[in-house]
Design a protein around this motif. Structure first.
Motif, PDB file in Angstrom:
ATOM      1  N   ARG A 165       8.784  -1.945  14.807  1.00 20.17           N
ATOM      2  CA  ARG A 165       7.513  -2.902  14.823  1.00 20.17           C
ATOM      3  C   ARG A 165       6.729  -2.625  16.021  1.00 20.17           C
ATOM      4  N   ASP A 166       7.165  -1.960  17.319  1.00 21.17           N
ATOM      5  CA  ASP A 166       6.406  -2.276  18.710  1.00 21.17           C
ATOM      6  C   ASP A 166       5.546  -0.761  18.599  1.00 21.17           C
ATOM      7  N   ARG A 167       5.603  -0.179  17.485  1.00 17.57           N
ATOM      8  CA  ARG A 167       4.737   1.373  17.598  1.00 17.57           C
ATOM      9  C   ARG A 167       3.088   0.866  17.585  1.00 17.57           C
ATOM     10  N   ARG A 168       2.411   1.802  17.889  1.00 14.49           N
ATOM     11  CA  ARG A 168       1.134   1.747  18.357  1.00 14.49           C
ATOM     12  C   ARG A 168       0.429   1.186  16.751  1.00 14.49           C
ATOM     13  N   ARG A 169       0.804   2.075  15.965  1.00 13.17           N
ATOM     14  CA  ARG A 169       0.038   2.006  14.577  1.00 13.17           C
ATOM     15  C   ARG A 169       1.342   2.295  13.553  1.00 13.17           C
ATOM     16  N   LYS A 170       1.125   1.397  12.478  1.00  8.56           N
ATOM     17  CA  LYS A 170       2.298   1.580  11.343  1.00  8.56           C
ATOM     18  C   LYS A 170       1.299   1.559  10.165  1.00  8.56           C
ATOM     19  N   LEU A 171       1.628   2.703   9.385  1.00  5.93           N
ATOM     20  CA  LEU A 171       0.830   2.889   8.018  1.00  5.93           C
ATOM     21  C   LEU A 171       2.047   3.107   6.853  1.00  5.93           C
ATOM     22  N   ILE A 172       1.980   2.178   5.728  1.00  9.25           N
ATOM     23  CA  ILE A 172       2.588   2.047   4.652  1.00  9.25           C
ATOM     24  C   ILE A 172       2.081   2.800   3.591  1.00  9.25           C
ATOM     25  N   VAL A 173       2.642   3.884   2.960  1.00 10.56           N
ATOM     26  CA  VAL A 173       1.977   4.815   1.970  1.00 10.56           C
ATOM     27  C   VAL A 173       2.598   4.413   0.548  1.00 10.56           C
ATOM     28  N   THR A 174       2.138   4.448  -0.499  1.00  8.53           N
ATOM     29  CA  THR A 174       2.844   4.549  -1.621  1.00  8.53           C
ATOM     30  C   THR A 174       1.956   4.880  -2.927  1.00  8.53           C
ATOM     31  N   ASP A 175       2.714   5.654  -4.028  1.00  3.54           N
ATOM     32  CA  ASP A 175       2.028   5.887  -5.093  1.00  3.54           C
ATOM     33  C   ASP A 175       2.106   4.563  -5.813  1.00  3.54           C
ATOM     34  N   ALA A 176       0.800   4.172  -6.589  1.00  2.00           N
ATOM     35  CA  ALA A 176       0.628   2.944  -7.450  1.00  2.00           C
ATOM     36  C   ALA A 176       1.694   3.263  -8.876  1.00  2.00           C
ATOM     37  N   VAL A 177       1.662   4.598  -9.443  1.00  2.00           N
ATOM     38  CA  VAL A 177       2.446   4.879 -10.328  1.00  2.00           C
ATOM     39  C   VAL A 177       3.338   6.189 -10.147  1.00  2.00           C
ATOM     40  N   PHE A 178       4.434   6.173  -9.882  1.00  2.00           N
ATOM     41  CA  PHE A 178       5.110   7.429  -9.410  1.00  2.00           C
ATOM     42  C   PHE A 178       5.114   8.542 -10.551  1.00  2.00           C
ATOM     43  N   SER A 179       4.626   9.731 -10.107  1.00  2.00           N
ATOM     44  CA  SER A 179       4.031  10.690 -11.050  1.00  2.00           C
ATOM     45  C   SER A 179       5.218  11.300 -11.901  1.00  2.00           C
ATOM     46  N   MET A 180       6.530  11.503 -11.295  1.00  2.00           N
ATOM     47  CA  MET A 180       7.589  12.142 -12.333  1.00  2.00           C
ATOM     48  C   MET A 180       8.461  11.036 -12.907  1.00  2.00           C
ATOM     49  N   ASP A 181       8.391   9.767 -12.581  1.00  2.00           N
ATOM     50  CA  ASP A 181       9.526   8.869 -13.110  1.00  2.00           C
ATOM     51  C   ASP A 181       8.820   7.679 -13.903  1.00  2.00           C
ATOM     52  N   GLY A 182       7.294   7.625 -13.502  1.00  2.00           N
ATOM     53  CA  GLY A 182       6.470   6.785 -14.420  1.00  2.00           C
ATOM     54  C   GLY A 182       6.368   5.261 -14.031  1.00  2.00           C
ATOM     55  N   ASP A 183       7.409   4.987 -12.951  1.00  2.00           N
ATOM     56  CA  ASP A 183       7.623   3.548 -12.808  1.00  2.00           C
ATOM     57  C   ASP A 183       6.502   2.995 -11.775  1.00  2.00           C
ATOM     58  N   LEU A 184       6.427   1.730 -11.627  1.00  2.00           N
ATOM     59  CA  LEU A 184       5.447   1.084 -10.551  1.00  2.00           C
ATOM     60  C   LEU A 184       5.769   0.735  -9.488  1.00  2.00           C
ATOM     61  N   ALA A 185       5.090   0.861  -8.153  1.00  2.00           N
ATOM     62  CA  ALA A 185       5.376   0.294  -6.960  1.00  2.00           C
ATOM     63  C   ALA A 185       5.533  -1.233  -7.116  1.00  2.00           C
ATOM     64  N   PRO A 186       6.193  -1.725  -6.040  1.00  2.00           N
ATOM     65  CA  PRO A 186       6.116  -3.454  -6.022  1.00  2.00           C
ATOM     66  C   PRO A 186       5.138  -3.703  -5.246  1.00  2.00           C
ATOM     67  N   LEU A 187       3.668  -3.694  -5.384  1.00  3.97           N
ATOM     68  CA  LEU A 187       2.539  -3.839  -4.696  1.00  3.97           C
ATOM     69  C   LEU A 187       2.655  -5.223  -4.177  1.00  3.97           C
ATOM     70  N   GLN A 188       3.026  -6.141  -4.703  1.00  3.48           N
ATOM     71  CA  GLN A 188       3.036  -7.796  -4.333  1.00  3.48           C
ATOM     72  C   GLN A 188       4.042  -7.504  -3.071  1.00  3.48           C
ATOM     73  N   GLU A 189       5.110  -7.045  -2.991  1.00  2.00           N
ATOM     74  CA  GLU A 189       6.051  -7.034  -1.758  1.00  2.00           C
ATOM     75  C   GLU A 189       5.334  -6.285  -0.756  1.00  2.00           C
ATOM     76  N   LEU A 190       4.840  -4.999  -0.986  1.00  2.00           N
ATOM     77  CA  LEU A 190       4.358  -4.386  -0.180  1.00  2.00           C
ATOM     78  C   LEU A 190       3.330  -5.121   0.669  1.00  2.00           C
TER      79      LEU A 190
END
Length: 392
Positions: A165-190
């Motif tokens: 939490r104390d790092r200078r910059r924090k970036l969260i990255v996710t696929d919206a739909v995962f290309s090999m499983d086809g499931d969706l990212a929990p965007l609200q929680e993210l």
């Protein structure tokens, strides 16, 4: 270079050796491809809305070829930034309700360019375990610390965010739909986590742009989260049926990427004819909602048919439908047997997926008919039984 031959032989023994095979479209039969002079039902294409062979797009590209020439001739920051680029970026930002947009040569370059421009030494990038390889490579290029969280596990992500939490910059990255499983990212929680910990949130809508939301704006818009996502990445190589990628965000972000994203700065601009075709596809994607409706209906039908045949295919709403068979050799044999029966369905093996999760990854398009999909499900069932009952 004998070591290469040794490694290739080892890959062959492990059934992970790949080779290229020529395919051709069948203009009069959308949803099909030709391999070895045989038409096959194409269940391995990302042409989700069936636009890749559309005559209206082809006509626009032909006209642009005559007026703009074959290539752009330089990078966008030199003399390659034709007027068609600027018109497309204006249309993209309007479509995504963002301040600005930037076009990249492809999705791989967009992801590696954005991540390496945003994060660096002393920063942390939090990435889903099943994110696309372009995201992983972008993190490595950035030299930031890579904090990989278990797939869609928000408790694990929270733990990692708290740790750093104390790092200078924090970036969260996710696929919206995962290309090999086809499931969706929990965007609200993210979104909630990025706000709680003061992180930047980047979402790659490669497999959801054009498919979800009003006018195909994507999953973030469908969930009403577009204003909470800081960096929105998408591609033209899937639902658009063409090639290239885009990034949408505020004006500061786009100005920063224009000056810092190395894949953009040091690459020749896309041909203007291609950019003109993308603009036409964007118009059609927004106005022809029936394509999305047809795709979603095809997805429901195909999943239900495979489920009735005894396969576990999950409950995702995406047009990506995997059947996990486990062993690499079994996946290869399954794919080959399907091709014998007239279906193009490629075996996906490590390192694209985790060890022990080799699969057939089916992907649907709006061009597939109900009969084609029902018949395909019956064929898949019969082949699966013949190979030792691969149903779950």
């Amino acid at each position: 270079m004998n070591w290469m031959e040794d490694e290739l032989e080892a890959m062959d023994r492990a059934s992970i050796l790949r080779s290229m095979r020529a395919s051709s479209p069948v203009p009069e039969r959308p949803g099909y491809t030709i391999r070895g002079n045989r038409p096959l039902l194409n269940l391995s294409s990302n042409d989700y809305l069936g636009l890749s062979q559309h005559p209206a797009i082809i006509a626009v590209m032909q006209e642009a070829l005559l007026t703009e020439g074959c290539g752009s001739g330089a990078s966008r920051l030199v003399t390659g930034n034709r007027a068609v680029y600027e018109r497309l970026e204006e249309a993209l930002s309007e479509w995504q309700n963002s301040e600005a947009a930037l076009v990249f040569a492809n999705g791989y370059m967009a992801n590696t360019g954005v991540i390496s421009a945003i994060a660096g030494r002393g920063d942390v990038v939090f990435s889903d375990q099943l994110n696309h390889a372009s995201i992983v490579d972008g993190i490595q290029m950035s030299r930031a610390e890579h904090a990989r969280y278990r797939h869609n596990d928000m408790a694990h992500l929270r733990k990692l965010l708290s740790k750093f939490r104390d790092r200078r910059r924090k970036l969260i990255v996710t696929d919206a739909v995962f290309s090999m499983d086809g499931d969706l990212a929990p965007l609200q929680e993210l979104v909630l986590l990025k706000e709680e910990y003061g992180a930047i949130l980047m979402v790659d809508e490669a497999h959801s742009g054009g498919i979800y939301g009003e006018k195909g704006k994507g999953l973030c818009h469908a969930l009403g989260l577009q204003d909470e996502v800081d960096i929105h990445v998408g591609t033209f190589s899937k639902a658009f049926g063409l090639y290239g990628a885009y990034v949408c965000g505020n004006r500061t972000l786009i100005r920063w990427l224009t000056n810092k994203a190395r894949p953009l700065i040091y690459s020749t601009a896309l041909p203007p004819s291609l950019v003109a075709g993308i603009s036409k596809a964007l118009d059609m994607l927004q106005s022809e909602n029936w394509r999305r409706e047809q795709l979603h209906e095809a997805n429901k039908l195909f999943r239900a048919s495979l489920h009735a045949a005894g396969f576990a295919v999950g409950g995702s709403s995406s047009p990506i439908v995997p059947i996990i068979v486990g062993e690499n050799d079994k996946a290869v044999r399954f794919s080959a047997a399907l091709e014998e029966k007239g279906i193009a369905a490629v075996a996906i093996r490590p390192p694209t997926v985790l060890e022990g999760t080799a699969r057939i990854r089916f992907s649907l398009t709006a061009a597939h008919t109900k009969k084609e999909l029902i018949d395909a499900a019956v064929c898949i069932r019969n082949v699966g039984i013949r190979l030792g009952d691969l149903r779950q």
